[in-house]
Design an enzyme around this catalytic site. Structure first.
Site, PDB file in Angstrom:
ATOM      1  N   ARG A  39       0.759  -1.158   0.158  1.00 54.99           N
ATOM      2  CA  ARG A  39      -0.040  -0.008  -0.063  1.00 54.99           C
ATOM      3  C   ARG A  39       0.897   1.240   0.072  1.00 54.99           C
ATOM      4  O   ARG A  39       1.825   1.345   0.717  1.00 54.99           O
ATOM      5  CB  ARG A  39      -0.643  -0.005   1.143  1.00 54.99           C
ATOM      6  CG  ARG A  39      -1.975  -0.934   1.160  1.00 54.99           C
ATOM      7  CD  ARG A  39      -2.776  -0.946   2.278  1.00 54.99           C
ATOM      8  NE  ARG A  39      -2.160  -1.304   3.787  1.00 54.99           N
ATOM      9  CZ  ARG A  39      -2.578  -0.722   4.988  1.00 54.99           C
ATOM     10  NH1 ARG A  39      -3.676  -0.082   4.898  1.00 54.99           N
ATOM     11  NH2 ARG A  39      -1.775  -1.255   5.794  1.00 54.99           N
ATOM     12  N   ASP A  61      -2.409   1.404  -4.842  1.00 57.46           N
ATOM     13  CA  ASP A  61      -3.574   1.500  -3.770  1.00 57.46           C
ATOM     14  C   ASP A  61      -4.677   0.834  -4.611  1.00 57.46           C
ATOM     15  O   ASP A  61      -5.586   1.259  -5.523  1.00 57.46           O
ATOM     16  CB  ASP A  61      -3.821   2.898  -3.960  1.00 57.46           C
ATOM     17  CG  ASP A  61      -5.247   3.349  -2.812  1.00 57.46           C
ATOM     18  OD1 ASP A  61      -5.892   2.142  -2.502  1.00 57.46           O
ATOM     19  OD2 ASP A  61      -5.626   4.243  -2.444  1.00 57.46           O
ATOM     20  N   LEU A  62      -4.888  -0.616  -4.140  1.00 57.32           N
ATOM     21  CA  LEU A  62      -5.743  -1.250  -4.692  1.00 57.32           C
ATOM     22  C   LEU A  62      -7.444  -0.764  -4.838  1.00 57.32           C
ATOM     23  O   LEU A  62      -8.266  -1.569  -5.481  1.00 57.32           O
ATOM     24  CB  LEU A  62      -5.915  -2.719  -4.574  1.00 57.32           C
ATOM     25  CG  LEU A  62      -4.201  -3.288  -4.566  1.00 57.32           C
ATOM     26  CD1 LEU A  62      -4.092  -4.685  -4.120  1.00 57.32           C
ATOM     27  CD2 LEU A  62      -3.976  -3.248  -6.132  1.00 57.32           C
ATOM     28  N   LYS A  63      -7.511  -0.041  -3.975  1.00 59.24           N
ATOM     29  CA  LYS A  63      -9.033   0.771  -3.701  1.00 59.24           C
ATOM     30  C   LYS A  63      -9.366   1.562  -5.149  1.00 59.24           C
ATOM     31  O   LYS A  63     -10.485   2.147  -5.303  1.00 59.24           O
ATOM     32  CB  LYS A  63      -9.296   1.457  -2.492  1.00 59.24           C
ATOM     33  CG  LYS A  63      -9.208   0.580  -1.347  1.00 59.24           C
ATOM     34  CD  LYS A  63      -9.402   1.255  -0.189  1.00 59.24           C
ATOM     35  CE  LYS A  63      -9.509   0.411   1.181  1.00 59.24           C
ATOM     36  NZ  LYS A  63      -9.532   1.175   2.479  1.00 59.24           N
ATOM     37  N   GLY A  84      -2.912 -13.505   1.231  1.00 62.11           N
ATOM     38  CA  GLY A  84      -3.263 -14.031   2.461  1.00 62.11           C
ATOM     39  C   GLY A  84      -4.348 -13.354   3.138  1.00 62.11           C
ATOM     40  O   GLY A  84      -4.403 -13.230   4.185  1.00 62.11           O
ATOM     41  N   GLY A 126      -8.647 -15.902  13.153  1.00 59.32           N
ATOM     42  CA  GLY A 126      -7.912 -16.805  13.746  1.00 59.32           C
ATOM     43  C   GLY A 126      -6.457 -16.585  13.541  1.00 59.32           C
ATOM     44  O   GLY A 126      -6.088 -15.644  12.693  1.00 59.32           O
ATOM     45  N   HIS A 127      -5.634 -17.349  14.568  1.00 57.84           N
ATOM     46  CA  HIS A 127      -4.320 -17.122  14.649  1.00 57.84           C
ATOM     47  C   HIS A 127      -3.632 -18.546  14.646  1.00 57.84           C
ATOM     48  O   HIS A 127      -4.676 -19.715  14.694  1.00 57.84           O
ATOM     49  CB  HIS A 127      -3.910 -16.130  15.526  1.00 57.84           C
ATOM     50  CG  HIS A 127      -3.806 -15.014  15.268  1.00 57.84           C
ATOM     51  ND1 HIS A 127      -2.943 -14.374  14.210  1.00 57.84           N
ATOM     52  CD2 HIS A 127      -4.271 -13.668  15.880  1.00 57.84           C
ATOM     53  CE1 HIS A 127      -3.026 -12.971  14.099  1.00 57.84           C
ATOM     54  NE2 HIS A 127      -4.007 -12.772  14.853  1.00 57.84           N
ATOM     55  N   ASP A 128      -2.500 -18.875  14.417  1.00 56.18           N
ATOM     56  CA  ASP A 128      -1.842 -20.068  14.538  1.00 56.18           C
ATOM     57  C   ASP A 128      -2.380 -20.997  15.411  1.00 56.18           C
ATOM     58  O   ASP A 128      -2.700 -22.265  15.302  1.00 56.18           O
ATOM     59  CB  ASP A 128      -0.352 -19.931  14.678  1.00 56.18           C
ATOM     60  CG  ASP A 128       0.455 -21.116  14.687  1.00 56.18           C
ATOM     61  OD1 ASP A 128       1.316 -21.350  13.934  1.00 56.18           O
ATOM     62  OD2 ASP A 128       0.337 -21.847  16.009  1.00 56.18           O
ATOM     63  N   TYR A 131      -5.612 -22.637  14.763  1.00 52.76           N
ATOM     64  CA  TYR A 131      -5.548 -23.633  13.752  1.00 52.76           C
ATOM     65  C   TYR A 131      -5.095 -24.794  14.075  1.00 52.76           C
ATOM     66  O   TYR A 131      -5.644 -26.036  13.857  1.00 52.76           O
ATOM     67  CB  TYR A 131      -4.815 -23.212  12.410  1.00 52.76           C
ATOM     68  CG  TYR A 131      -5.293 -21.323  12.014  1.00 52.76           C
ATOM     69  CD1 TYR A 131      -6.668 -21.276  11.969  1.00 52.76           C
ATOM     70  CD2 TYR A 131      -4.341 -20.658  11.614  1.00 52.76           C
ATOM     71  CE1 TYR A 131      -7.081 -19.970  11.525  1.00 52.76           C
ATOM     72  CE2 TYR A 131      -4.681 -19.281  11.279  1.00 52.76           C
ATOM     73  CZ  TYR A 131      -5.939 -19.102  11.355  1.00 52.76           C
ATOM     74  OH  TYR A 131      -6.362 -17.779  10.913  1.00 52.76           O
ATOM     75  N   ASP A 157       1.431 -21.356  11.197  1.00 53.19           N
ATOM     76  CA  ASP A 157       1.772 -20.530  10.339  1.00 53.19           C
ATOM     77  C   ASP A 157       2.869 -20.904   9.459  1.00 53.19           C
ATOM     78  O   ASP A 157       2.584 -20.474   8.078  1.00 53.19           O
ATOM     79  CB  ASP A 157       2.408 -19.132  11.004  1.00 53.19           C
ATOM     80  CG  ASP A 157       1.297 -18.175  11.486  1.00 53.19           C
ATOM     81  OD1 ASP A 157       0.023 -18.502  11.383  1.00 53.19           O
ATOM     82  OD2 ASP A 157       1.924 -17.146  12.134  1.00 53.19           O
TER      83      ASP A 157
END
Length: 363
Positions: A39, A61-63, A84, A126-128, A131, A157
């Site tokens: 960005r 800027d992908l917006k 991701g 969520g996080h590692d 999972y 991860d």
């Protein structure tokens, strides 16, 4: 000297956190031209100096419609991309797999998420730790009288995520090279973490593993496969599983011929065996035990801190860690014969290479 294995491949990385940057580092370490889409105006942070190494950065800027068109033009020139974001984010930006593959039918499109692109939890945060909890991996880690121990974020991860994403991308690239047909890769950390437990499902099916942590020969219950504290408060790691290695361990610690240790796999005696062995190791320093057992078939190693590890003679001989701009970081792995293993470029500042990449890629 040969080029690195992925030299010549163009890969787009849509900037993210966690396993994404690590996957990008792996690909760049192997020689791919990894271009990170950042960005505009993002201030670089200290974290990421190592996992961000080896690639170039384009700020978009992908917006904004114009920048999205530029991203799509880059996709048309790429061999692969990976992102991701949560499911649906790339689609809402007009850069999802269907649009990308219409632009570039041979593109390999990698998607890294925790829960996967489908399923009841697909859209949840969520996080590692979450999972690996869902896959049974976390439940197996730790002592029997303690809660499960978070194993850093190496299992979800990186082991179950980034490595499987990198593997999937390379597999997809090989297929695309042969057929000209692209592919979409759904790399879920739950799937990867579950696959990492394959051996233990095998052992359970054979009646050689209990579904209860801290009771098995690889989870710290066995006296011959655990860590032990030494007289100086430091630790050593023993992994003498095979009978001949176990016998050598007993010899080194003065327990050869002791009846308590005669039957290595007598699980009822493991607590007593471990208690006695722990008492022996507490009598001497880590340095002493290293001098006695390192380099032998005991299957021994001192437990080094991350600050100590780069100075160990074995790591120094293999140049496992390198110095870059005065800092220490692990070098690329695995090694390839006759292929340079030199340090890669440092992590870029966001947008540092925008004009350079657009010019080179003909955009």
């Amino acid at each position: 000297m040969m080029d690195r294995p992925l030299t010549g491949l163009r890969i787009l990385e849509f900037a993210g956190i966690g396993p994404g940057p690590f996957c990008g580092m792996l690909l760049a370490d192997m020689g791919a031209d990894v271009v990170r889409i950042d960005r505009p105006g993002v201030v670089p942070q200290g974290v990421g100096a190592i996992t961000g190494r080896g690639r170039r950065s384009v700020a978009l800027d992908l917006k904004k419609e114009g920048d999205r068109e530029t991203a799509l033009a880059l996709i048309g020139k790429a061999d692969a991309l990976f992102e991701g974001f949560r499911p649906g984010v790339m689609e809402r930006m007009g850069l999802g797999p269907d649009v990308a593959l219409a632009q570039n039918p041979a593109l390999v499109y990698g998607r890294m998420t925790g829960w996967g692109q489908s399923g009841p939890l697909a859209s949840a945060a969520g996080h590692d730790l979450n999972y690996i909890a869902l896959t049974g991996a976390l439940h197996a880690m730790g002592r029997p009288d303690s809660p499960p121990s978070p194993p850093l974020n190496l299992v979800g991860d990186y082991g179950g995520g980034a490595l499987f994403l990198a593997f999937g991308l390379v597999a997809g690239l090989l297929r695309a090279r042969e057929t000209g047909q692209g592919q979409v890769i759904d790399a879920a950390m739950t799937d990867g973490s579950a696959l990492l437990t394959a051996l233990f499902h095998d052992l359970m099916a054979a009646g050689m593993w209990q579904d209860k942590r801290g009771t098995n020969f690889l989870d710290g219950a066995a006296p011959f496969y655990d860590t032990y504290e030494c007289a100086d408060g430091e630790f050593i790691a023993i992994g003498a599983i095979e009978p001949q290695f176990y016998s050598l361990l007993l010899e080194k610690v003065g327990l050869a011929g002791d009846p308590d240790f005669a039957n290595q796999m007598d699980t009822k005696k493991w607590p007593l065996m471990k208690q006695r062995m722990a008492a022996i190791f507490r009598q001497k320093t880590r340095e002493h035990w290293t001098s006695v057992m390192e380099g032998t078939d005991v299957c021994f190693a001192p437990v080094l801190s991350m600050s100590e590890a780069p100075h160990h003679p074995h790591n120094k001989a293999r140049e496992t860690f390198i110095s870059v701009n005065g800092g220490v970081q692990p070098t690329a792995a695995p090694r390839f014969r006759d292929v340079p293993n030199a340090p890669t470029k440092p992590a870029p500042h966001p947008g540092e290479h925008t004009q350079e990449v657009l010019r080179e890629w003909g955009v």
